[in-house]
Scaffold this motif. Structure first.
Motif, PDB file in Angstrom:
ATOM      1  N   TYR A 122       0.875  -1.198  -0.010  1.00 36.34           N
ATOM      2  CA  TYR A 122       0.095  -0.029  -0.166  1.00 36.34           C
ATOM      3  C   TYR A 122       0.825   1.264  -0.203  1.00 36.34           C
ATOM      4  O   TYR A 122       0.757   1.899  -0.768  1.00 36.34           O
ATOM      5  CB  TYR A 122      -1.016   0.250   1.170  1.00 36.34           C
ATOM      6  CG  TYR A 122      -1.570   1.338   1.263  1.00 36.34           C
ATOM      7  CD1 TYR A 122      -2.947   1.271   0.434  1.00 36.34           C
ATOM      8  CD2 TYR A 122      -1.389   2.184   2.142  1.00 36.34           C
ATOM      9  CE1 TYR A 122      -3.597   2.459   0.343  1.00 36.34           C
ATOM     10  CE2 TYR A 122      -2.580   3.121   2.371  1.00 36.34           C
ATOM     11  CZ  TYR A 122      -3.603   3.432   1.173  1.00 36.34           C
ATOM     12  OH  TYR A 122      -4.318   4.434   1.329  1.00 36.34           O
ATOM     13  N   ILE A 131      -6.099  -7.986  -0.025  1.00 37.17           N
ATOM     14  CA  ILE A 131      -5.392  -7.586  -1.040  1.00 37.17           C
ATOM     15  C   ILE A 131      -5.383  -8.240  -2.254  1.00 37.17           C
ATOM     16  O   ILE A 131      -5.456  -7.911  -3.572  1.00 37.17           O
ATOM     17  CB  ILE A 131      -3.916  -7.366  -0.596  1.00 37.17           C
ATOM     18  CG1 ILE A 131      -3.764  -6.358   0.515  1.00 37.17           C
ATOM     19  CG2 ILE A 131      -2.861  -7.096  -1.800  1.00 37.17           C
ATOM     20  CD1 ILE A 131      -2.214  -6.219   1.223  1.00 37.17           C
ATOM     21  N   LEU A 142      -8.861  -8.020  -4.046  1.00 33.42           N
ATOM     22  CA  LEU A 142      -8.850  -6.830  -4.919  1.00 33.42           C
ATOM     23  C   LEU A 142      -7.858  -7.232  -6.098  1.00 33.42           C
ATOM     24  O   LEU A 142      -8.132  -6.749  -7.258  1.00 33.42           O
ATOM     25  CB  LEU A 142      -8.386  -5.632  -4.195  1.00 33.42           C
ATOM     26  CG  LEU A 142      -9.320  -5.198  -3.190  1.00 33.42           C
ATOM     27  CD1 LEU A 142      -8.856  -4.039  -2.426  1.00 33.42           C
ATOM     28  CD2 LEU A 142     -10.692  -4.872  -3.812  1.00 33.42           C
ATOM     29  N   SER A 143      -6.723  -7.648  -5.910  1.00 36.81           N
ATOM     30  CA  SER A 143      -5.576  -7.942  -6.955  1.00 36.81           C
ATOM     31  C   SER A 143      -6.382  -8.748  -8.049  1.00 36.81           C
ATOM     32  O   SER A 143      -5.935  -8.722  -9.284  1.00 36.81           O
ATOM     33  CB  SER A 143      -4.540  -8.401  -6.509  1.00 36.81           C
ATOM     34  OG  SER A 143      -3.460  -8.690  -7.419  1.00 36.81           O
ATOM     35  N   ILE A 165      -8.294  -4.515  -9.110  1.00 42.91           N
ATOM     36  CA  ILE A 165      -8.324  -3.404  -8.435  1.00 42.91           C
ATOM     37  C   ILE A 165      -7.255  -3.199  -7.719  1.00 42.91           C
ATOM     38  O   ILE A 165      -6.792  -3.683  -6.695  1.00 42.91           O
ATOM     39  CB  ILE A 165      -9.746  -3.236  -7.544  1.00 42.91           C
ATOM     40  CG1 ILE A 165     -10.866  -3.632  -8.089  1.00 42.91           C
ATOM     41  CG2 ILE A 165      -9.569  -2.177  -6.470  1.00 42.91           C
ATOM     42  CD1 ILE A 165     -12.243  -3.782  -7.155  1.00 42.91           C
ATOM     43  N   GLY A 166      -6.446  -2.037  -8.071  1.00 41.24           N
ATOM     44  CA  GLY A 166      -5.101  -1.886  -7.638  1.00 41.24           C
ATOM     45  C   GLY A 166      -4.515  -0.551  -8.316  1.00 41.24           C
ATOM     46  O   GLY A 166      -5.141   0.250  -9.084  1.00 41.24           O
ATOM     47  N   ASP A 173     -11.264   2.277 -10.016  1.00 41.71           N
ATOM     48  CA  ASP A 173     -10.541   1.105  -9.457  1.00 41.71           C
ATOM     49  C   ASP A 173      -9.478   1.599  -8.317  1.00 41.71           C
ATOM     50  O   ASP A 173      -9.253   1.249  -6.975  1.00 41.71           O
ATOM     51  CB  ASP A 173      -9.872   0.220 -10.205  1.00 41.71           C
ATOM     52  CG  ASP A 173     -11.420  -0.602 -11.008  1.00 41.71           C
ATOM     53  OD1 ASP A 173     -12.387  -0.607 -10.486  1.00 41.71           O
ATOM     54  OD2 ASP A 173     -10.930  -1.040 -12.012  1.00 41.71           O
ATOM     55  N   THR A 174      -8.662   2.515  -8.710  1.00 44.65           N
ATOM     56  CA  THR A 174      -7.430   3.050  -7.857  1.00 44.65           C
ATOM     57  C   THR A 174      -8.076   3.911  -6.689  1.00 44.65           C
ATOM     58  O   THR A 174      -7.372   3.739  -5.760  1.00 44.65           O
ATOM     59  CB  THR A 174      -6.738   3.857  -8.880  1.00 44.65           C
ATOM     60  OG1 THR A 174      -6.096   3.151  -9.995  1.00 44.65           O
ATOM     61  CG2 THR A 174      -5.388   4.425  -7.982  1.00 44.65           C
ATOM     62  N   TYR A 197      -9.269   1.490  -4.282  1.00 46.79           N
ATOM     63  CA  TYR A 197      -7.965   0.719  -3.415  1.00 46.79           C
ATOM     64  C   TYR A 197      -7.594   1.672  -2.462  1.00 46.79           C
ATOM     65  O   TYR A 197      -7.106   1.233  -1.329  1.00 46.79           O
ATOM     66  CB  TYR A 197      -6.835   0.428  -4.743  1.00 46.79           C
ATOM     67  CG  TYR A 197      -5.621   0.074  -4.263  1.00 46.79           C
ATOM     68  CD1 TYR A 197      -5.358  -1.312  -3.889  1.00 46.79           C
ATOM     69  CD2 TYR A 197      -4.471   1.136  -4.225  1.00 46.79           C
ATOM     70  CE1 TYR A 197      -4.182  -1.767  -3.351  1.00 46.79           C
ATOM     71  CE2 TYR A 197      -3.239   0.761  -3.539  1.00 46.79           C
ATOM     72  CZ  TYR A 197      -3.137  -0.599  -3.107  1.00 46.79           C
ATOM     73  OH  TYR A 197      -1.705  -0.972  -2.833  1.00 46.79           O
TER      74      TYR A 197
END
Length: 649
Positions: A140, A219, A222-223, A227-228, A236-237, A240
């Protein structure tokens, strides 16, 4: 070939990140758990751990690439259109990403438990915490800084990762900053809690373990769905960034609560340890073997103390100054905990050492007070009562330094307090230098009981906030029909417990009882020549009744005649008291008169070798007494001469 389709750039990036994470976790564990010894051995073990983790990462990545290849080349429509298969594949990818995210924690956990010698729970907590921090930084914080460095390739919905050297540089700087913050702010606190938590850290282990797993699952989920930070979709960002900001904030609050709880737990453990030390100090110095002097039948003594939860500084003591004098002490130090216990030790040692020199009670208190006032920066003080009992006569000399007045119980009479209304007392020890303390005197009779106590008895409080009080204590001592000191004190302790039901004991409860069992026969006569025969008959009857040898009887009667004749002729006394005590070993006779002070032991002995006409008049009688008796003692106090002679049977 699988090797041909491997994403070597990503493998290199993952391997580099794992090395940096390993360095961070090792650094955290070393400054928290490591020592100066065995550094080489720890280094070699860490190399093994890092090597195993690198192999695990490489082969798991190769396995996932093989799976991707298999899906892409065999029935891609089946894998993409069947719900069950898509769900299964999603779970596989989430699991793989989760394990990859947990590698720092697994590495830190394995190395911490295997390499360091501390308590297992402490190693697990520190290792998992280090792994979680490393995961947050790599997934992160460093990614937020790297957002401007992601490149849009125009062919995919995911941006290209920054250059490897940029990623490693940013990642290293983030790790370094986190390490410096930990070293300056958190390390000493965590080390102190680990060292003093005494196993209480066990209850907190589940929190970092569970939070690490949940963090990795979030994580990886989402990955898996793209989404990242690498997503080309700004929504998406944003998701995140916001989700992880909220999650990390929650973690910070949670871990603040953990550290706060651990700190309070450690402080409670430290306070408990201090109280245990104080209790041990307090109890260890008290005489607790009863009967205390089984070979002595003239008296009996018993004592007990019930320490409070919050330790004070009560103590009692009794010891022989010599074969015929017993010292009794009871005291109460101000304050609580270890300081009070240490001050108590000092006061007890001073009082005992001074009393053993043969000083009178008022002198003992005077010198002890001056010593305690020296360097008394804490301004502590102690109330004390000390008495010296002359066993062969029952004479008790005592002095009171601000302590509770003792109770004296005489059969067939009302109990009386030896309080300030009748007997002098002064302020506590340690308050001010050169305080004058006053000596008092009583003669204890056969069967009388002297009861000493601290304010924990009279100030015991019940649930209605009422005190046990002096009157209630006096009533109990007066009405108890037991002649056993042990029963009296333990029954009183039970009375106090019943009185305090529903409340907590706030102060030490300390009690001591002394009973005279054997006392000399006593004769009080006028200091007149007409009483010489009565005094001689009184002594003769006692010695004959106790079957004393004839030679001893004659020598004692000669000495008695000489001493009483001197009292009559030279002292100017109105009356005299003669006490006689005979036991299996010796005859002890004491003479007490209210005449002018005169110590016959200081008188110059006559020269019996000189011719009669050249000798000075007087002194021959005292010389006869000295030669015929084994022991001759003199003292003067309270306006009275006291001469004691002893003769072995």
């Amino acid at each position: 070939m699988i090797v041909d389709i491997l994403d070597w750039a990503r493998i290199a990036r993952d391997a580099s990140e794992l090395v940096l994470v390993s360095c961070f976790c090792i650094s955290i564990l070393e400054i928290t758990l490591g020592g100066k010894a065995d550094k080489k051995r720890r280094f070699l073990k860490w190399c093994i751990v890092i090597g195993v983790m690198q192999f695990a990462l490489f082969f798991s990545t190769m396995g996932m690439n093989a799976l991707d290849l298999h899906i892409a080349t065999t029935m891609p429509e089946f894998w993409m259109t069947t719900s069950a298969s898509r769900l299964m594949m999603t779970a596989v990818y989430v699991l793989f990403n989760s394990i990859t995210m947990l590698l720092p924690t697994i590495l830190s956990f394995w190395g911490g438990v295997w390499i360091y010698p501390q308590q297992k729970s402490a190693k697990i907590f520190t290792a998992v915490l280090a792994g979680l921090v490393a995961a947050i930084i790599s997934s992160y914080i460093s990614q937020l800084i790297l957002l401007p460095f992601y490149r849009d390739n125009g062919e995919s919905n995911m941006k290209d990762y920054p250059e490897l050297w940029v990623s490693c540089l940013i990642f290293s700087l983030c790790m370094l900053c986190a390490f410096m913050v930990y070293r300056r702010v958190c390390c000493h606190r965590l080390k102190r809690m680990i060292e003093s938590a005494d196993g209480r850290i066990d209850s907190f282990i589940r929190i970092p373990v569970c939070s690490s797993i949940l963090f990795a699952l979030l994580i990886s989920t989402l990955s898996t769905f793209g989404i990242g930070p690498a997503s080309i979709n700004w929504m998406d960002t944003t998701i995140y960034v916001v989700v992880f900001a909220c999650l990390i904030s929650a973690y910070m609050l949670m871990y603040w609560s953990i550290f706060r709880g651990m700190t309070l737990s450690a402080q409670a453990a430290k306070s408990k340890a201090e109280l245990d030390v104080a209790k041990n100090i307090q109890v260890s110095v008290l005489p607790r073997t009863f009967p205390a002097f089984p070979e002595r039948t003239e008296f009996n003594v018993y004592a007990l103390m019930e320490p409070a939860k919050e330790v004070g500084g009560d103590f009692y003591d009794f010891f022989f100054v010599d074969e015929n004098h017993l010292a009794i002490v009871i005291a109460d130090v101000s304050g609580k905990g270890v300081p009070a216990a240490l001050f108590m030790m000092t006061a007890r040692t001073l009082l005992k050492n001074l009393a053993l020199t043969g000083k009178q009670p008022e002198d003992v208190l005077f010198e002890a007070n001056n010593h305690l006032c020296e360097n008394n920066e804490a301004e502590m003080f102690v109330t004390a009562w000390i008495g010296i009992l002359q066993i062969d006569s029952g004479r008790l000399c005592f002095a009171n330094a601000g302590h509770n007045p003792p109770l004296l119980k005489t059969a067939g009479q009302a109990c009386t307090y030896l309080d300030y209304k009748t007997y002098k007392r002064s302020i506590m020890l340690g308050m001010r230098e050169n305080i004058v303390y006053y000596q008092n005197e009583i003669f204890m009779k056969r069967g009388e009981i002297l009861f000493l106590y601290t304010d924990g008895v009279t100030e015991a409080c019940n649930k209605d906030s009422k005190l046990f009080g002096e009157e209630r204590l006096k009533s109990y001592i007066q009405t108890t029909d037991s002649n056993s000191l042990e029963n009296i004190l333990h029954r009183l302790q039970e009375e106090l417990e019943l009185f305090m039901v529903g409340t907590e004991q706030s102060d030490d409860i300390t009690m001591l009882a002394l009973r005279m069992d054997v006392l000399p026969d006593m004769l009080e006569v006028k200091a007149s020549a007409n009483q010489i025969a009565e005094v001689s008959d009184f002594i003769e009857q006692i010695l004959e009744k106790n079957a004393c040898p004839t030679g001893v009887l004659r020598r004692v009667l000669v000495a008695v005649d000489e001493i009483f004749s001197n009292i009559v002729q030279y002292s100017g006394a109105d009356s005299a008291v003669i006490r006689c005590l005979v036991n299996e070993e010796e005859v002890c006779i004491s003479f007490e008169d209210n005449g002018k002070a005169y110590n016959p032991l200081d008188a110059e002995e006559p020269d019996i070798t000189a011719p009669a006409e050249e000798r000075k008049i007087g002194g021959l009688g005292i010389l006869i007494v000295k030669k015929s008796m084994d022991t001759v003692e003199y003292s003067y106090s309270e306006g009275k001469n006291r001469l004691t002679v002893k003769k072995k049977r």
